[in-house]
Design a protein around this motif. Structure first.
Motif, PDB file in Angstrom:
ATOM      1  N   SER A 295       0.837  -1.211   0.000  1.00 10.03           N
ATOM      2  CA  SER A 295       0.000   0.000   0.000  1.00 10.03           C
ATOM      3  C   SER A 295       0.869   1.257   0.000  1.00 10.03           C
ATOM      4  CB  SER A 295      -0.895   0.022   1.231  1.00 10.03           C
ATOM      5  OG  SER A 295      -1.763  -1.065   1.202  1.00 10.03           O
ATOM      6  N   ILE A 296       1.957   1.220   0.783  1.00 11.41           N
ATOM      7  CA  ILE A 296       2.854   2.384   0.827  1.00 11.41           C
ATOM      8  C   ILE A 296       3.494   2.596  -0.544  1.00 11.41           C
ATOM      9  CG2 ILE A 296       4.990   3.283   1.864  1.00 11.41           C
ATOM     10  CD1 ILE A 296       4.134   1.712   4.428  1.00 11.41           C
ATOM     11  N   ILE A 297       3.926   1.493  -1.162  1.00 16.40           N
ATOM     12  CA  ILE A 297       4.535   1.607  -2.499  1.00 16.40           C
ATOM     13  C   ILE A 297       3.497   2.145  -3.493  1.00 16.40           C
ATOM     14  CG2 ILE A 297       5.562   0.307  -4.415  1.00 16.40           C
ATOM     15  CD1 ILE A 297       6.810  -1.553  -2.341  1.00 16.40           C
ATOM     16  N   GLY A 298       2.252   1.698  -3.343  1.00 13.67           N
ATOM     17  CA  GLY A 298       1.185   2.175  -4.230  1.00 13.67           C
ATOM     18  C   GLY A 298       1.004   3.672  -4.144  1.00 13.67           C
ATOM     19  N   ASN A 299       0.994   4.209  -2.922  1.00 17.02           N
ATOM     20  CA  ASN A 299       0.847   5.663  -2.758  1.00 17.02           C
ATOM     21  C   ASN A 299       2.084   6.402  -3.263  1.00 17.02           C
ATOM     22  OD1 ASN A 299      -1.717   5.553  -1.692  1.00 17.02           O
ATOM     23  ND2 ASN A 299      -0.992   5.227   0.383  1.00 17.02           N
ATOM     24  N   ALA A 300       3.278   5.803  -3.013  1.00 15.22           N
ATOM     25  CA  ALA A 300       4.509   6.440  -3.498  1.00 15.22           C
ATOM     26  C   ALA A 300       4.496   6.485  -5.027  1.00 15.22           C
ATOM     27  CB  ALA A 300       5.724   5.669  -2.995  1.00 15.22           C
ATOM     28  N   ALA A 301       3.983   5.413  -5.633  1.00 16.02           N
ATOM     29  CA  ALA A 301       3.930   5.369  -7.103  1.00 16.02           C
ATOM     30  C   ALA A 301       3.020   6.470  -7.646  1.00 16.02           C
ATOM     31  CB  ALA A 301       3.432   4.002  -7.558  1.00 16.02           C
ATOM     32  N   GLN A 302       1.941   6.793  -6.899  1.00 19.86           N
ATOM     33  CA  GLN A 302       1.053   7.897  -7.312  1.00 19.86           C
ATOM     34  C   GLN A 302       1.831   9.221  -7.333  1.00 19.86           C
ATOM     35  OE1 GLN A 302      -2.710   8.465  -7.671  1.00 19.86           O
ATOM     36  NE2 GLN A 302      -2.235   6.547  -8.640  1.00 19.86           N
ATOM     37  N   VAL A 303       2.657   9.413  -6.286  1.00 18.88           N
ATOM     38  CA  VAL A 303       3.434  10.662  -6.204  1.00 18.88           C
ATOM     39  C   VAL A 303       4.431  10.730  -7.355  1.00 18.88           C
ATOM     40  CG1 VAL A 303       5.054  11.968  -4.779  1.00 18.88           C
ATOM     41  CG2 VAL A 303       3.157  10.771  -3.698  1.00 18.88           C
ATOM     42  N   ILE A 304       5.128   9.612  -7.590  1.00 21.71           N
ATOM     43  CA  ILE A 304       6.126   9.594  -8.678  1.00 21.71           C
ATOM     44  C   ILE A 304       5.435   9.844 -10.019  1.00 21.71           C
ATOM     45  CG2 ILE A 304       7.787   8.127  -9.909  1.00 21.71           C
ATOM     46  CD1 ILE A 304       8.264   6.749  -7.134  1.00 21.71           C
ATOM     47  N   ALA A 305       4.267   9.208 -10.190  1.00 22.66           N
ATOM     48  CA  ALA A 305       3.528   9.393 -11.448  1.00 22.66           C
ATOM     49  C   ALA A 305       3.130  10.862 -11.622  1.00 22.66           C
ATOM     50  CB  ALA A 305       2.297   8.505 -11.469  1.00 22.66           C
ATOM     51  N   GLY A 306       2.847  11.545 -10.498  1.00 19.47           N
ATOM     52  CA  GLY A 306       2.521  12.969 -10.569  1.00 19.47           C
ATOM     53  C   GLY A 306       3.666  13.782 -11.164  1.00 19.47           C
ATOM     54  N   PHE A 307       4.893  13.363 -10.854  1.00 19.17           N
ATOM     55  CA  PHE A 307       6.046  14.088 -11.395  1.00 19.17           C
ATOM     56  C   PHE A 307       6.176  13.936 -12.911  1.00 19.17           C
ATOM     57  CE2 PHE A 307       7.348  14.148  -6.966  1.00 19.17           C
ATOM     58  CZ  PHE A 307       7.882  15.415  -6.855  1.00 19.17           C
TER      59      PHE A 307
ATOM     60  N   SER B  13      -7.407  -2.483  -4.914  1.00 19.61           N
ATOM     61  CA  SER B  13      -8.123  -3.763  -4.879  1.00 19.61           C
ATOM     62  C   SER B  13      -8.178  -4.325  -3.463  1.00 19.61           C
ATOM     63  CB  SER B  13      -7.465  -4.768  -5.834  1.00 19.61           C
ATOM     64  OG  SER B  13      -6.191  -5.124  -5.341  1.00 19.61           O
ATOM     65  N   ARG B  14      -7.206  -3.943  -2.637  1.00 23.22           N
ATOM     66  CA  ARG B  14      -7.173  -4.453  -1.256  1.00 23.22           C
ATOM     67  C   ARG B  14      -7.951  -3.554  -0.299  1.00 23.22           C
ATOM     68  NH1 ARG B  14      -1.578  -5.829  -2.148  1.00 23.22           N
ATOM     69  NH2 ARG B  14      -1.102  -3.701  -1.593  1.00 23.22           N
ATOM     70  N   SER B  15      -7.753  -2.231  -0.456  1.00 22.41           N
ATOM     71  CA  SER B  15      -8.369  -1.308   0.501  1.00 22.41           C
ATOM     72  C   SER B  15      -8.702   0.017  -0.178  1.00 22.41           C
ATOM     73  CB  SER B  15      -7.402  -1.067   1.663  1.00 22.41           C
ATOM     74  OG  SER B  15      -7.800   0.066   2.392  1.00 22.41           O
ATOM     75  N   ILE B  16      -9.985   0.322  -0.256  1.00 24.88           N
ATOM     76  CA  ILE B  16     -10.415   1.577  -0.893  1.00 24.88           C
ATOM     77  C   ILE B  16      -9.952   2.761  -0.052  1.00 24.88           C
ATOM     78  CG2 ILE B  16     -12.464   2.923  -1.552  1.00 24.88           C
ATOM     79  CD1 ILE B  16     -13.788   0.102  -2.059  1.00 24.88           C
ATOM     80  N   GLN B  17     -10.022   2.632   1.271  1.00 24.46           N
ATOM     81  CA  GLN B  17      -9.631   3.742   2.163  1.00 24.46           C
ATOM     82  C   GLN B  17      -8.137   4.061   2.018  1.00 24.46           C
ATOM     83  OE1 GLN B  17     -11.581   5.568   4.393  1.00 24.46           O
ATOM     84  NE2 GLN B  17     -13.465   4.547   3.804  1.00 24.46           N
ATOM     85  N   GLU B  18      -7.327   3.025   1.796  1.00 27.06           N
ATOM     86  CA  GLU B  18      -5.881   3.237   1.643  1.00 27.06           C
ATOM     87  C   GLU B  18      -5.569   3.982   0.347  1.00 27.06           C
ATOM     88  OE1 GLU B  18      -2.910   2.408   3.063  1.00 27.06           O
ATOM     89  OE2 GLU B  18      -3.734   1.624   4.923  1.00 27.06           O
ATOM     90  N   ALA B  19      -6.329   3.638  -0.704  1.00 24.65           N
ATOM     91  CA  ALA B  19      -5.995   4.171  -2.030  1.00 24.65           C
ATOM     92  C   ALA B  19      -6.642   5.526  -2.314  1.00 24.65           C
ATOM     93  CB  ALA B  19      -6.421   3.166  -3.096  1.00 24.65           C
ATOM     94  N   MET B  20      -7.850   5.724  -1.824  1.00 26.84           N
ATOM     95  CA  MET B  20      -8.583   6.963  -2.115  1.00 26.84           C
ATOM     96  C   MET B  20      -8.490   7.888  -0.903  1.00 26.84           C
ATOM     97  SD  MET B  20     -10.004   6.484  -5.098  1.00 26.84           S
ATOM     98  CE  MET B  20     -10.789   5.329  -6.202  1.00 26.84           C
TER      99      MET B  20
END
Lengths: 316, 290
Positions: free
Chosen positions: A81-93, B150-157
């Motif tokens: 999940s942390i990598i997923g959010n970090a990837a969003q930030v990188i994609a923003g760049f 896909s795992r957690s909507i709260q985590e992603a949004m």
């Protein structure tokens, strides 16, 4: 291993952000000044570790209670999940990179007055207009915590468009005039410059660009589609059935066949559904299997850095 | 060998001004649009399946709509989104919009939904933003983020399209999981690109129902997923939208007229293909004569 949830605010947030920027700049500088062998090792290592992480996370069965994948007390699911959010930030760049690229290319064209430079001027004018009016309209929403109250009926700070003091309240409380940020809810669409540019100009131009495709298709239709072989004849007959079956005209042409009679299968829309469901579908599935196998082979090559790219050839 | 007539015909086609061909398209599609012709329309099985899937959603569960289109495909995607939203409004099913493909998508979807709410004779208070529906805006589609979603909507949004934290949106309180065990029963992708591939790959294991409203050219690729049951139903292009309006009992006369225009455009293309093949037909015929 569980990652603590960090909720930083105020100066702590800015210090953490600056620290993160400093560390990122330091790593980038190290990579930049390293020789090619080191760069290659870093890239190969990063690609392998990233691939390995997702490989393990996908294939190791999760804990039945928490439904999370844990290896040696390391919670891979939470890390994902942390990598997923970090990837969003990188994609923003990458948006910044795209803007830099456009400005660089069009700036050069104008500087050297190359053919079509006026189009590049149009690009800059359009780009600046959208950026200025979008930011001018929205920046109060981003930085003023009271702004939502100004536009929400029922809140004590609400700026009522029907109130006697509307104009003075707009001038006092809003950071942009009404022609830049139209807050009157009854105005649909909003009567400000950004809405005019987005709804009135951008959307119509985008739709026009796409609709030009129709003219290219008709032009290509009589030039390119020649029945020189039997296979081409079969393809053309199928194309005609699908093209007419996908629109009401097809139904109109065979509407005289009773929909619930013995020959209903001869109605064009029925033949169209047969072609799509019984002939097209298996073919698409076969193509899908081929693409899947190719994708798997390609993924392995990238993961293990076996793929030859311009950088590796240059490095070696 | 090509006959002399065939060669002349080829020469004629080669010299034919492309602008005349384009003008022909305009002239061909104009009569049905101006005369407001309406042709018969029968709903196809994929459209019926989507309607049935939406109506089978339990009332307490949410529907997510991935609105992945922009102005380029609005002729097809806008009526599709309008039809689906109006159906959800009729069924009193709460829904949440987001986009993973088009940065401009959320704004276009917002205006489309607001219009659909008005068309259903509902006021902003009766179908309130934040309580009954929400727009979570554009998210950059990359695999790690979609796996998180896909795992957690709260985590992603984290926020909606106007930066309101989702914790402040009543509709999303406690909403975290997809599928029969979660709070989201269905995801419908209204798209002008291949975004549905993400949902096949990452949401199918959650057993959430998937619906698709795609452009006409994308539909043939999706039939294997209808067969396998991964896709609960599908709307194909403008025709799919027109069918859906009929199915939900809110026929759109404007769309039916536009469909007649599209029909004649297709007919024009078929005639042009036949025209281009006249030299070949002539060659066959002459060979048979000999």
């Amino acid at each position: 291993m569980q990652f603590p949830s960090l909720q930083l605010a105020g100066s702590e947030f800015w210090i953490a952000a600056l620290l993160a920027l400093g560390v990122a700049a330091g790593i980038l500088a190290l990579v930049h000044f390293a020789n090619n062998q080191v760069k290659r090792a870093v890239i190969v290592g990063c690609a392998f570790l990233a691939g390995l992480f997702y490989f393990l996370e996908f294939f190791i069965p999760p804990d039945l209670k928490s439904e999370e994948v844990i290896v040696l007390r390391w919670n891979l699911t939470q890390t994902g999940s942390i990598i997923g959010n970090a990837a969003q930030v990188i994609a923003g760049f990458t948006f910044l990179l795209g803007i830099y690229n456009l400005v660089h290319i069009h700036g050069n064209i104008i500087r050297r007055l190359r053919g079509g430079w006026i189009n590049s001027v149009a690009f800059f004018a359009a780009f600046l207009a959208m950026v200025v009016f979008a930011f001018w309209r929205d920046w109060q929403n981003w930085f003023d915590p009271l702004y939502p109250n100004y536009i929400t009926p029922g809140k004590p700070e609400f700026i009522d468009p029907k109130g006697a003091t509307f104009a003075s309240q707009v001038a006092d409380k809003l950071w942009a005039p009404l022609w830049v940020n139209d807050i009157v809810k009854d105005h649909k669409p909003r009567q400000d410059v950004y809405t005019l540019l987005f709804e009135g100009v951008y959307r119509n131009m985008d739709a026009t660009m796409f609709s030009i495709l129709a003219f290219y298709i008709v032009s290509a239709a009589y030039r390119a589609f020649r029945i020189r072989t039997r296979e081409a004849a079969v393809l053309m007959i199928t194309a005609v059935i699908v093209m007419l079956g996908q629109v009401p005209l097809g139904q109109f042409l065979t509407n005289w066949i009773p929909a619930d009679g013995f020959f209903h299968g001869l109605r064009l829309e029925e033949i169209n559904q047969f072609v799509l469901g019984q002939i097209n579908s298996p073919v698409q599935r076969a193509i899908g299997f081929g693409i899947g196998l190719g994708g798997l082979a390609m993924a392995l090559r990238i993961w293990l850095s076996l793929e030859r790219g311009s950088y590796f050839e240059e490095g070696s | 060998m090509q006959s002399r007539t065939g060669a002349r015909w080829e020469e004629f086609l080669g010299r034919l001004d492309r602008r005349l061909v384009s003008l022909g398209l305009v002239l061909f599609t104009l009569p049905p649009l101006v005369g407001k012709w309406v042709l018969p329309l029968t709903a196809s099985s994929p459209s019926r399946a989507l309607q049935a899937a939406v109506e089978a959603i339990p009332p307490e569960k949410l529907v997510f709509i991935s609105s992945d289109w922009d102005a380029g495909t609005q002729a097809e995607s806008r009526p599709q989104l309008t039809a689906i939203v109006r159906h959800l409004l009729k069924q009193k099913r709460k829904f949440v919009l987001f986009s993973v493909n088009s940065p401009t998508g959320p704004q276009i979807a917002q205006t489309t939904v607001e219009k659909a709410i008005k068309e259903e004779d509902l006021t902003e208070e009766q179908w309130k933003y934040g309580r009954d529906w929400a727009n979570l805006g554009y998210k950059v589609a990359n695999t790690p983020w979609i796996r998180t979603l896909s795992r957690s909507i709260q985590e992603a949004m984290k926020e909606d399209w106007q930066n309101t934290p989702i914790s402040e949106l009543e509709i999303l309180k406690g909403v975290d999981r997809w599928g029969p065990d979660g709070q989201v029963a269905m995801l419908i992708d209204v798209t002008g690109s291949a975004t549905i591939e993400y949902w096949y790959a990452y949401l199918t294991p959650t057993k959430v129902k998937l619906g698709l409203a795609c452009t006409g050219v994308m539909a043939p690729e999706q039939y294997p997923y209808l067969d396998s049951g991964q896709l609960s139903g599908m709307l194909t292009g403008m025709k799919g939208a027109a069918e859906y309006f009929e199915l939900i009992g809110a026929p759109s006369p404007e769309l039916r007229v536009t469909m007649a225009g599209q029909s004649f455009a297709h007919l024009y293309i078929v005639l042009l293909i036949l025209l281009g093949n006249v030299p070949i037909f002539l060659g066959w015929w002459q060979r048979r004569q000999r």
